[in-house]
Design a protein around this motif. Structure first.
Motif, PDB file in Angstrom:
ATOM      1  N   VAL A 151      25.508 -13.781  13.826  1.00  0.00           N
ATOM      2  CA  VAL A 151      26.173 -12.580  13.335  1.00  0.00           C
ATOM      3  C   VAL A 151      25.130 -11.610  12.811  1.00  0.00           C
ATOM      4  N   THR A 152      25.129 -10.395  13.349  1.00  0.00           N
ATOM      5  CA  THR A 152      24.145  -9.396  12.917  1.00  0.00           C
ATOM      6  C   THR A 152      24.779  -8.226  12.180  1.00  0.00           C
ATOM      7  N   ASP A 153      26.105  -8.100  12.222  1.00  0.00           N
ATOM      8  CA  ASP A 153      26.768  -6.989  11.553  1.00  0.00           C
ATOM      9  C   ASP A 153      27.144  -7.310  10.109  1.00  0.00           C
ATOM     10  N   TYR A 154      27.020  -8.572   9.729  1.00  0.00           N
ATOM     11  CA  TYR A 154      27.336  -8.988   8.370  1.00  0.00           C
ATOM     12  C   TYR A 154      26.150  -9.777   7.806  1.00  0.00           C
ATOM     13  N   ALA A 155      25.843  -9.529   6.550  1.00  0.00           N
ATOM     14  CA  ALA A 155      24.877 -10.364   5.840  1.00  0.00           C
ATOM     15  C   ALA A 155      25.649 -11.550   5.268  1.00  0.00           C
ATOM     16  N   ILE A 156      25.382 -12.762   5.800  1.00  0.00           N
ATOM     17  CA  ILE A 156      26.084 -13.972   5.356  1.00  0.00           C
ATOM     18  C   ILE A 156      25.031 -14.928   4.803  1.00  0.00           C
TER      19      ILE A 156
END
Length: 640
Positions: A151-156
């Motif tokens: 996932v690159t659109d959210y910082a998890i």
């Protein structure tokens, strides 16, 4: 050993064998020192599929996979059991039918009292279900980890209970700029702005998440390079099975673009609402001004006639002058309302700004007072502008007066002018063409943001009750917009205010027209005049003014009635008609008359500047409120 002891031993051995054979959940069997199977219980038969007769005498390595046999694992297990007194491990084993199962294996060496190795006891448990569950869990964890990392659109990422970063996905790296080795182990407050850290926001977020099982908000965060972004943040606590807080799961999304888009949408909506509000107020103001002009036409016309008939009584003359002055104040107010509504008739001409300011400098200095210094600055090569000279003078006087009122203890007013450039035109969204900026600046009290936002609204004033109409700046705004320019107001509290008038520049073909006082036109011979107006008071007043000039007057209250008068009266010399009438307005009436009397002179009387096209646009105009002299002038023009 006695016979009794032998029998007792045999009984115990039989019981032990029966016990082992009864166990079906474990494979229990014996192998000799060489690994040959010497016993086999029911559990071994159930798990591995071999009958006792099939397997006794076989080597136990047949239960291992081919890979494990080639690797020497069976012998290694026996060697470990001998060397360490026990072997325990897990691995894949093979049933009779060739299927594999995951087994937990324990091998214990059997040694007699003299220390001789008699063989091995081997216990195997089938843990295939557990192994498959573990494999499924492991695979699920791997897939989840892969998913999170992809996932690159959210910082998890996760935090320890005290707020330190424990893992970091690609989205976090992309959004916040830190590589995992740079950030893991650091406190997550590093992402907060200094003011939020000082306010204790990081700790508050963890406390709310712990107490309420979730924390969510939108706020500014800081990237590694120091830039800020608007973040949507969710923090969830991670609890262990015993209720222990293991840490926090944190998801951050960069919503800067979405926030900016929303703000732009809100600004557009606000601008639309403001435009609709101003349009509605403009229509209302224009309508009120039109009705006021009708009333003022009646008042001023009747005052003129009364003045002629009362003689030279000074007391009566003073009363008439006072009434006339009051009516003229009303005229000034309606002009301002029409300017705001952009419905004022403008006479655009080429105007030299330095000359205009110079022409009103004496009036400016007398109205500003001794405590205010007036200074003018003009850029070299300044070109003339296209504007209504009188209205532009009024606008400058209005702005200068406002500047004076903003400096109760005195100060300086600077009137300057410069040629606009391409950047100015783009920023102000002006139409193509050249513009000149005429500005009036003061060093006064200035305005705060709220006051500045409302300053150009009609009827808004900060001068107190009875000290201002609130139409001054709105009049300037409407006038400049009607010219095709822009009115920009800039102000800062305790610093001062600058009012900028962006006015279209005059073209090379434009010639500045000198203002020449025209002599009173010669009287026109007696005419038969048809006057049309739906307002009976205006109609009566106009008839009286015309009759006082010696004309014969016929009246009508509508366009349809006016057309009927042409059937009754064949010698009508002139038509004066109100423009704004129901059903048939003045332009439509003029168009209808044109077909059967094309040469008839027609004058349109109007309370504001309607946009006319074709034939009607060429007709003489009589602006309300009008005087008897105005009537004489427009009749002379129409009868040429």
């Amino acid at each position: 050993m006695s016979d009794n002891q032998s029998r007792t031993h045999s009984v115990e051995e039989m019981r032990f064998r029966l016990l082992i054979d009864a166990v079906v959940d474990y494979t229990i069997y014996m192998i000799d020192p060489d690994g040959i199977i010497t016993s086999w219980n029911a559990g071994a038969k159930r798990f591995k599929g071999y009958e006792e007769a099939e397997i006794l005498g076989q080597h136990f390595s047949r239960f291992y996979t081919e890979e494990d046999r080639l690797a020497g694992l069976p012998q290694r297990a026996l060697d470990t059991a001998i060397g360490e007194g026990r072997f325990e491990g897990e691995g894949w084993r093979v049933r009779k039918d060739g299927t594999h199962f995951w087994s937990h294996v324990v091998i214990d060496p059997i040694i007699d009292p003299s220390g001789k190795l008699l063989g091995f006891a081997k216990i195997t448990r089938d843990l295939t279900d557990r192994k498959m569950a573990e494999e499924t869990l492991k695979q699920s964890e791997q897939q989840f980890r892969l998913l999170v990392q992809s996932v690159t659109d959210y910082a998890i990422y996760t935090l320890s209970p005290d707020g330190r970063v424990t893992n970091w996905n690609l989205g976090a790296q992309r959004i916040k700029g830190y590589r995992p080795e740079e950030i893991i182990g650091q406190h997550f407050s590093l992402f907060y702005t200094p003011e939020d850290r000082a306010a204790g926001e990081p700790q508050r977020a963890l406390e709310i998440a712990t107490r309420e099982k979730r924390f969510e908000n939108k706020a500014w965060r800081v990237r590694k390079d120091g830039t800020r972004f608007m973040a949507h943040v969710v923090v969830d606590p991670i609890w262990g099975e015993t209720g222990t807080l293991l840490g926090f799961a944190k998801i951050t999304r960069d919503i800067t673009e979405a926030t900016q888009a929303q703000q732009a949408l809100e600004q557009t909506r606000e601008a639309l609402f403001q435009a609709q509000k101003m349009q509605a107020i403009g229509q209302l103001s224009g309508g009120i001004a039109h009705d006021f002009n009708n009333l003022l036409t009646v008042i001023l016309g009747n005052l003129e006639i009364v003045r002629k008939r009362v003689g030279d009584d000074p007391k009566v003359t003073r009363l008439l002058d006072n009434a006339t002055q009051g009516a003229m104040r009303g005229v000034s107010l309606t002009q301002r309302m029409l300017a705001f509504a952009r419905r004022q008739e403008l006479k655009s001409e080429s105007v030299d700004l330095p000359g205009l300011v110079q022409g009103i400098t004496g009036l400016l200095r007398s109205s500003l007072g001794p405590s205010v210094t007036l200074e003018t600055r003009y850029a070299p090569g300044l070109v003339p502008v296209m504007a209504d000279l009188n209205q532009l003078e009024l606008a400058v006087l209005n702005l200068a007066t406002n500047a004076r009122d903003a400096m109760p203890k005195g100060g300086k007013i600077v009137i300057s002018a410069k040629t606009g450039d391409a950047h100015d035109q783009s920023t102000l969204h002006l139409a193509s063409g050249d513009y000149v900026c005429l500005s009036v600046s003061d060093s006064g009290e200035g305005m705060d943001a709220a006051t500045l936002a409302s300053a150009k609204d009609p009827f808004f004033t900060t001068k107190g009750i009875g000290k201002g109409t609130g139409l001054g700046l709105s009049m300037v705004h409407g006038f400049i917009e009607q010219l095709g320019g822009r009115f920009i107001l800039k102000s800062q509290k305790d610093v001062g205010t600058t009012a900028e008038l962006w006015i279209p520049a005059a073209t090379a073909a434009s010639v500045a027209k000198p203002v020449i006082e025209s002599a009173q036109p010669p009287p026109v011979e007696q005419l038969c005049v048809l006057v049309v107006d739906d307002d009976s008071l205006v109609l009566t007043s106009t008839v009286l003014l015309l009759e006082d000039l010696g004309h014969r007057v016929i009246s009508a209250t509508s366009g349809a009635q006016a057309l009927e008068q042409f059937d009754n009266e064949q010698h009508i010399d002139l038509l004066i008609t109100d423009m704004a009438m129901p059903k048939m307005n003045g332009a439509q009436l003029a168009q209808a008359i044109r077909f059967f009397k094309p040469g008839l002179p027609i004058i349109l009387a109007t309370g504001y500047a309607e946009r006319l096209e074709g034939f009607a646009a060429k007709l003489p105009r009589l602006s309300k409120p009008f005087t008897q002299l105005n009537l004489v002038e427009v009749i002379a023009l129409a009868m040429k």
